[in-house]
Every structure is written in structure tokens, then in C-alpha cells.
Design an enzyme around this catalytic site. Structure first.
Site, short mmCIF file in Angstrom:
data_model
loop_
_atom_site.label_atom_id
_atom_site.label_comp_id
_atom_site.label_asym_id
_atom_site.label_seq_id
_atom_site.Cartn_x
_atom_site.Cartn_y
_atom_site.Cartn_z
N ARG A 16 -10.72 4.83 6.81
CA ARG A 16 -11.02 3.46 6.38
C ARG A 16 -10.52 3.08 5.00
NH1 ARG A 16 -16.61 1.26 8.41
NH2 ARG A 16 -17.10 1.47 6.23
N ASP A 17 -9.78 3.92 4.31
CA ASP A 17 -9.27 3.54 2.98
C ASP A 17 -7.98 4.28 2.68
OD1 ASP A 17 -9.30 2.09 0.60
OD2 ASP A 17 -10.51 3.57 -0.46
N ILE A 18 -7.06 4.30 3.63
CA ILE A 18 -5.79 4.99 3.41
C ILE A 18 -4.90 4.10 2.54
CG2 ILE A 18 -3.69 5.90 4.47
CD1 ILE A 18 -5.43 6.63 6.89
N ASN A 22 -4.84 7.67 -2.34
CA ASN A 22 -5.62 8.68 -1.62
C ASN A 22 -4.73 9.72 -0.95
OD1 ASN A 22 -8.01 7.47 -2.35
ND2 ASN A 22 -8.17 6.26 -0.51
#
Length: 57
Positions: A16-18, A22
Site C-alpha cells: 500500500r505504499d510502494i 521504500n
């Protein structure tokens, strides 16, 4: 990256936060996906709600 995402999805986890921040590149050529802080398992809906903002803009 696709191996990491695929492995997570195989276990029912969505990152959910690529984003570039990251992703880590290791000297041996490996790519690591980090920061699963807002990841969610396919059976968990607690972090999702109408009007709720989670993760980076």
C-alpha cells in the site's frame, strides 16, 4: 521488486505504499522493498475507511 511484491501478495499482504523511498538497492545487486508500516492483510480492513488518508500523498 516483483519477487518481493509477489511474495507479499502470496501471503495475502498488500504493501500500500510502494514508492522510490521504500526501495533499497544492495551492493550485491539485490533490491529490497521496505516500510510495510501501512501494509494490510487481505482479511484486515481496519486501516481502510471512507475519507481516511493513509500513506504518502
Amino acid at each position: 521488486m516483483l519477487t518481493a511484491i509477489g511474495a507479499a501478495h502470496d501471503e495475502g499482504v498488500v504493501h500500500r505504499d510502494i514508492k522510490p523511498g521504500n526501495v533499497m538497492l544492495v551492493r550485491d545487486g539485490k533490491t529490497l522493498l521496505t516500510d510495510f508500516g501501512i501494509a494490510v492483510h487481505h482479511t484486515d480492513t481496519a486501516l481502510t475507511a471512507t475519507g481516511l488518508v493513509v500513506g504518502s500523498a
